[in-house]
Design a protein around this motif. Sequence first.
Motif, short mmCIF file in Angstrom:
data_model
loop_
_atom_site.label_atom_id
_atom_site.label_comp_id
_atom_site.label_asym_id
_atom_site.label_seq_id
_atom_site.Cartn_x
_atom_site.Cartn_y
_atom_site.Cartn_z
N ALA A 97 0.83 -1.21 0.00
CA ALA A 97 0.00 0.00 0.00
C ALA A 97 0.86 1.26 0.00
N LEU A 98 1.94 1.25 0.76
CA LEU A 98 2.84 2.41 0.78
C LEU A 98 3.49 2.62 -0.59
N LEU A 99 3.95 1.54 -1.20
CA LEU A 99 4.59 1.65 -2.51
C LEU A 99 3.58 2.12 -3.56
N GLU A 100 2.37 1.59 -3.52
CA GLU A 100 1.35 2.02 -4.46
C GLU A 100 1.08 3.53 -4.33
N ARG A 101 1.06 4.01 -3.10
CA ARG A 101 0.81 5.45 -2.87
C ARG A 101 1.95 6.29 -3.44
N ASN A 125 12.78 -7.82 -0.80
CA ASN A 125 13.51 -6.77 -1.50
C ASN A 125 13.24 -6.90 -3.01
N ALA A 126 14.25 -7.16 -3.84
CA ALA A 126 14.05 -7.15 -5.30
C ALA A 126 12.87 -8.02 -5.75
N PRO A 127 12.69 -9.23 -5.24
CA PRO A 127 11.52 -10.01 -5.69
C PRO A 127 10.19 -9.30 -5.40
N LYS A 131 7.31 -7.57 -8.50
CA LYS A 131 5.86 -7.76 -8.59
C LYS A 131 5.14 -6.48 -8.99
N PHE A 132 5.77 -5.34 -8.77
CA PHE A 132 5.20 -4.04 -9.12
C PHE A 132 5.62 -3.58 -10.51
N GLY A 133 6.48 -4.35 -11.14
CA GLY A 133 6.96 -3.96 -12.46
C GLY A 133 8.33 -3.32 -12.47
N PHE A 134 8.97 -3.23 -11.30
CA PHE A 134 10.34 -2.72 -11.26
C PHE A 134 11.24 -3.73 -11.96
N ARG A 135 12.28 -3.23 -12.59
CA ARG A 135 13.26 -4.09 -13.23
C ARG A 135 14.65 -3.76 -12.70
N VAL A 136 15.49 -4.77 -12.66
CA VAL A 136 16.88 -4.57 -12.24
C VAL A 136 17.62 -3.88 -13.37
N GLN A 167 14.32 0.04 -11.27
CA GLN A 167 13.57 1.16 -11.81
C GLN A 167 12.20 0.71 -12.29
N LEU A 168 11.22 1.53 -12.01
CA LEU A 168 9.88 1.37 -12.55
C LEU A 168 9.66 2.53 -13.50
N ASP A 169 9.52 2.24 -14.79
CA ASP A 169 9.28 3.28 -15.78
C ASP A 169 7.82 3.70 -15.72
#
Length: 171
Positions: A97-101, A125-127, A131-136, A167-169
């Motif tokens: 919820a925090l990350l979505e905000r 962490n990275a995993p 799930k949110f679409g971030f990429r290494v 990064q999440l574009d």
Amino acid sequence: MITIRPARANDAEALPAIEQSAGLAFRAIPELAWLADGDNVSVERHYALIAAGGCWIAADEEDRPAGFLSAGIEGDTLHVWELDVRLDRQSQGIGRALLERAVADARRRGLAAVTLTTFRTVPWNAPFYRKFGFRVLEDAEIDGRLASLLSDEAGHGMALDQRCAMQLDLR
């Protein structure tokens, strides 16, 4: 019931204890257990992040912080400095919820991306961020700012081969 809201100055004093509690999860990973007793972000730094409008709180029913996300705008990017949830409140969707905000706020501001540095294989962490679409980010994708952060982390005992920039574009 948890409510996500912008942090207020009077929240700053509670945030190092939340970070300390969240860090206790590292005791389950022998080679990273030392992080459970590491230094926390100072109250003064929390005050600065709150004043800049880059901190959100997960508040419980009595409006007490149970988790937080601190970030800062770096050019056209929101950089996540810290995401912590008290150990007894983890695995309840609070971090999500925090990350979505924070991501919604970055989109609202018209920013190009959200970045962070984290451990490559630690499950929360990275995993989690994938799930949110971030990429290494790999090699040439890592800009000077992120490379400097990874280098600083290595100077504090975090092995570079275990860390990554993500990064999440948004555009």
